[in-house]
Design a protein around this motif. Structure first.
Motif, PDB file in Angstrom:
ATOM      1  N   LEU A  38      -1.149 -11.246  14.033  1.00 21.16           N
ATOM      2  CA  LEU A  38      -0.049 -10.932  12.739  1.00 21.16           C
ATOM      3  C   LEU A  38       1.091 -11.402  13.114  1.00 21.16           C
ATOM      4  O   LEU A  38       2.346 -10.967  12.728  1.00 21.16           O
ATOM      5  CB  LEU A  38       0.097  -9.289  12.761  1.00 21.16           C
ATOM      6  N   SER A  39       1.195 -12.604  13.749  1.00 18.42           N
ATOM      7  CA  SER A  39       2.451 -13.030  14.063  1.00 18.42           C
ATOM      8  C   SER A  39       3.162 -13.799  13.066  1.00 18.42           C
ATOM      9  O   SER A  39       4.271 -14.099  13.231  1.00 18.42           O
ATOM     10  CB  SER A  39       2.299 -14.173  15.300  1.00 18.42           C
ATOM     11  N   SER A  40       2.541 -13.834  11.694  1.00 17.89           N
ATOM     12  CA  SER A  40       3.238 -14.380  10.808  1.00 17.89           C
ATOM     13  C   SER A  40       4.232 -13.288   9.751  1.00 17.89           C
ATOM     14  O   SER A  40       4.888 -13.711   9.054  1.00 17.89           O
ATOM     15  CB  SER A  40       2.132 -14.764   9.698  1.00 17.89           C
ATOM     16  N   ILE A  41       4.091 -11.985  10.135  1.00 15.61           N
ATOM     17  CA  ILE A  41       4.742 -11.123   9.438  1.00 15.61           C
ATOM     18  C   ILE A  41       6.407 -11.254   9.613  1.00 15.61           C
ATOM     19  O   ILE A  41       6.853 -11.553  10.633  1.00 15.61           O
ATOM     20  CB  ILE A  41       4.546  -9.675  10.083  1.00 15.61           C
ATOM     21  N   SER A  42       7.058 -10.937   8.466  1.00 17.17           N
ATOM     22  CA  SER A  42       8.325 -11.271   8.207  1.00 17.17           C
ATOM     23  C   SER A  42       9.183  -9.830   7.991  1.00 17.17           C
ATOM     24  O   SER A  42      10.284  -9.723   8.345  1.00 17.17           O
ATOM     25  CB  SER A  42       8.688 -12.437   7.390  1.00 17.17           C
ATOM     26  N   LYS A  43       8.658  -9.344   6.916  1.00 22.62           N
ATOM     27  CA  LYS A  43       9.236  -8.251   6.557  1.00 22.62           C
ATOM     28  C   LYS A  43       8.192  -6.835   6.751  1.00 22.62           C
ATOM     29  O   LYS A  43       6.980  -6.925   6.414  1.00 22.62           O
ATOM     30  CB  LYS A  43       9.318  -8.333   5.046  1.00 22.62           C
ATOM     31  N   VAL A  44       8.627  -5.801   7.321  1.00 20.52           N
ATOM     32  CA  VAL A  44       7.828  -4.487   7.395  1.00 20.52           C
ATOM     33  C   VAL A  44       8.504  -3.276   6.985  1.00 20.52           C
ATOM     34  O   VAL A  44       9.740  -3.089   7.283  1.00 20.52           O
ATOM     35  CB  VAL A  44       7.530  -4.133   8.964  1.00 20.52           C
ATOM     36  N   ASP A  45       8.035  -2.424   6.008  1.00 16.11           N
ATOM     37  CA  ASP A  45       8.510  -1.359   5.505  1.00 16.11           C
ATOM     38  C   ASP A  45       7.450  -0.068   5.664  1.00 16.11           C
ATOM     39  O   ASP A  45       6.430  -0.200   5.002  1.00 16.11           O
ATOM     40  CB  ASP A  45       9.017  -1.655   4.022  1.00 16.11           C
ATOM     41  N   ILE A  46       7.815   0.308   6.759  1.00 16.51           N
ATOM     42  CA  ILE A  46       6.791   1.673   7.028  1.00 16.51           C
ATOM     43  C   ILE A  46       7.433   2.858   6.984  1.00 16.51           C
ATOM     44  O   ILE A  46       7.341   3.924   7.861  1.00 16.51           O
ATOM     45  CB  ILE A  46       6.129   1.493   8.490  1.00 16.51           C
ATOM     46  N   SER A  47       8.691   3.051   6.027  1.00 14.66           N
ATOM     47  CA  SER A  47       9.588   4.119   5.804  1.00 14.66           C
ATOM     48  C   SER A  47       8.744   5.590   5.300  1.00 14.66           C
ATOM     49  O   SER A  47       7.746   5.361   4.616  1.00 14.66           O
ATOM     50  CB  SER A  47      10.769   3.898   5.106  1.00 14.66           C
ATOM     51  N   LEU A  54       4.559  -6.652   4.288  1.00 19.73           N
ATOM     52  CA  LEU A  54       3.814  -5.533   4.446  1.00 19.73           C
ATOM     53  C   LEU A  54       4.617  -4.241   4.394  1.00 19.73           C
ATOM     54  O   LEU A  54       5.644  -3.898   4.888  1.00 19.73           O
ATOM     55  CB  LEU A  54       3.185  -5.081   6.103  1.00 19.73           C
ATOM     56  N   ILE A  55       4.207  -3.705   3.155  1.00 20.21           N
ATOM     57  CA  ILE A  55       4.857  -2.740   2.432  1.00 20.21           C
ATOM     58  C   ILE A  55       4.075  -1.179   2.538  1.00 20.21           C
ATOM     59  O   ILE A  55       3.224  -1.237   1.677  1.00 20.21           O
ATOM     60  CB  ILE A  55       5.482  -3.024   1.259  1.00 20.21           C
ATOM     61  N   ALA A  56       4.417  -0.414   3.214  1.00 20.75           N
ATOM     62  CA  ALA A  56       3.642   0.723   3.548  1.00 20.75           C
ATOM     63  C   ALA A  56       4.236   1.797   3.530  1.00 20.75           C
ATOM     64  O   ALA A  56       3.847   3.030   4.280  1.00 20.75           O
ATOM     65  CB  ALA A  56       2.246   0.485   4.607  1.00 20.75           C
ATOM     66  N   ASP A  57       5.282   2.017   2.731  1.00 24.08           N
ATOM     67  CA  ASP A  57       6.179   3.376   2.887  1.00 24.08           C
ATOM     68  C   ASP A  57       5.615   4.479   2.200  1.00 24.08           C
ATOM     69  O   ASP A  57       4.649   4.229   1.327  1.00 24.08           O
ATOM     70  CB  ASP A  57       7.767   3.117   2.361  1.00 24.08           C
ATOM     71  N   ASN A  58       5.882   5.802   2.544  1.00 25.00           N
ATOM     72  CA  ASN A  58       5.374   6.856   1.952  1.00 25.00           C
ATOM     73  C   ASN A  58       3.994   7.053   1.836  1.00 25.00           C
ATOM     74  O   ASN A  58       3.067   7.169   1.000  1.00 25.00           O
ATOM     75  CB  ASN A  58       5.840   6.976   0.329  1.00 25.00           C
ATOM     76  N   ASN A  59       3.631   6.986   3.316  1.00 27.31           N
ATOM     77  CA  ASN A  59       2.092   7.283   3.476  1.00 27.31           C
ATOM     78  C   ASN A  59       1.933   8.557   4.443  1.00 27.31           C
ATOM     79  O   ASN A  59       2.924   9.051   4.671  1.00 27.31           O
ATOM     80  CB  ASN A  59       1.435   6.193   4.065  1.00 27.31           C
ATOM     81  N   MET A  60       1.154   8.510   5.214  1.00 29.45           N
ATOM     82  CA  MET A  60       0.873   9.645   6.385  1.00 29.45           C
ATOM     83  C   MET A  60       0.437   8.672   7.814  1.00 29.45           C
ATOM     84  O   MET A  60       0.008   9.235   8.567  1.00 29.45           O
ATOM     85  CB  MET A  60      -0.273  10.484   5.985  1.00 29.45           C
ATOM     86  N   VAL A  80       0.904  -1.204  -0.023  1.00 31.83           N
ATOM     87  CA  VAL A  80       0.085   0.158   0.144  1.00 31.83           C
ATOM     88  C   VAL A  80       0.916   1.283  -0.071  1.00 31.83           C
ATOM     89  O   VAL A  80       0.525   2.360   0.422  1.00 31.83           O
ATOM     90  CB  VAL A  80      -0.952  -0.026   1.308  1.00 31.83           C
ATOM     91  N   ARG A  81       2.042   1.126  -0.549  1.00 33.82           N
ATOM     92  CA  ARG A  81       3.086   2.136  -0.607  1.00 33.82           C
ATOM     93  C   ARG A  81       2.731   3.524  -1.371  1.00 33.82           C
ATOM     94  O   ARG A  81       1.844   3.191  -2.349  1.00 33.82           O
ATOM     95  CB  ARG A  81       4.269   2.050  -0.941  1.00 33.82           C
ATOM     96  N   ILE A  82       2.853   4.714  -0.951  1.00 37.74           N
ATOM     97  CA  ILE A  82       2.851   5.773  -1.895  1.00 37.74           C
ATOM     98  C   ILE A  82       1.270   5.908  -1.941  1.00 37.74           C
ATOM     99  O   ILE A  82       0.528   5.895  -2.988  1.00 37.74           O
ATOM    100  CB  ILE A  82       3.251   5.878  -3.572  1.00 37.74           C
TER     101      ILE A  82
END
Length: 244
Positions: free
Chosen positions: A139-148, A115-121, A95-97
């Motif tokens: 959400l215990s299955s999560i391996s990678k998170v990008d919320i930059s 979960l890739i959610a960078d460049n949001n608010m 859901v990035r940008i």
């Protein structure tokens, strides 16, 4: 938005069909090779018409919702993903940008791994950390998170994420607390670059996690907070040291 509403409607679209083989769902702009992968292309191309509302996705048949594993909504102007709350088998969510201020809608994605959610608010005008919804046990299955590149002030990662190996919190300039990462012993990639207001005690609390990472980034001002008995060299480039 009209096209999205039409495609996912019951009378003119696919909402009433049970599509058990539909695994990929993308409402985004970009190279098709990247749309539903964990990697992504960097582009500065502008799109004139962007989606702002995905509430029509909630009209999909339950069978179809449960079949979908990869969702890409990147490069739009979406403000809410609440419509995804019944998509329980999603493996990758991009859901990035967008213009998201909350990740509410992912709490039932029991298989979510990327979960890739960078460049949001995310975090903007939001003091209620629970609305972020990433600290949920489901959400215990999560391996990678990008919320930059968001506006996060605090974020919670718990020991209930045993598979978490990659965390990107870079350029959340208002981020203060990062000590919630301490229970996440399997992290090997951690990016805190551009987080200029981190609490130094919080940084010190995660120094074991940070120093054990094979891929790590943080501003040099926190170098002294990360010292431990195993450090063999120190890079003080850019540091201002005052003589007492």
């Amino acid at each position: 938005d009209r096209e999205v509403e039409k495609i996912f409607s019951e009378d003119k679209g696919i909402a009433s069909f049970e599509i058990s083989t539909l695994q990929y769902l993308a409402i985004s702009y970009g190279d098709a090779r990247y749309i539903c992968g964990q990697n992504y292309e960097t582009t500065d191309k502008k799109v004139n018409e962007k989606v702002t509302n995905i509430s029509a996705l909630n009209q999909l048949n339950d069978v179809t919702k449960k079949a979908i594993k990869y969702i890409s909504l990147e490069n739009n102007c979406i403000e809410s993903i609440e419509a995804l709350k019944e998509f329980s088998n999603v493996y990758l969510l991009k859901v990035r940008i967008n213009k998201l201020v909350s990740l509410s809608g992912i709490e039932n994605m029991n298989n979510l791994t990327y979960l890739i959610a960078d460049n949001n608010m995310l975090g903007a005008n939001n003091d209620d950390k629970d609305k972020m919804n990433i600290e949920k046990d489901s959400l215990s299955s999560i391996s990678k998170v990008d919320i930059s590149n968001n506006d996060i002030k605090r974020y919670v990662f718990t020991s209930n994420m045993p598979n978490l190996y990659s965390v990107d919190l870079s350029y959340n300039e208002n981020l203060v607390w990062c000590n919630y990462l301490k229970p996440c012993n399997n992290i090997t990639k951690l990016n805190l670059e551009g987080c200029k207001n981190l609490n130094e005690i919080a940084v010190e609390n995660i120094k074991e996690i940070f120093n054990n990472c094979t891929d790590k980034r943080i501003d040099s001002k926190y170098t002294l907070c990360l010292l431990d008995d195993n450090i063999s060299s120190i890079d003080l480039t850019g540091l201002e040291i005052e003589k007492e």
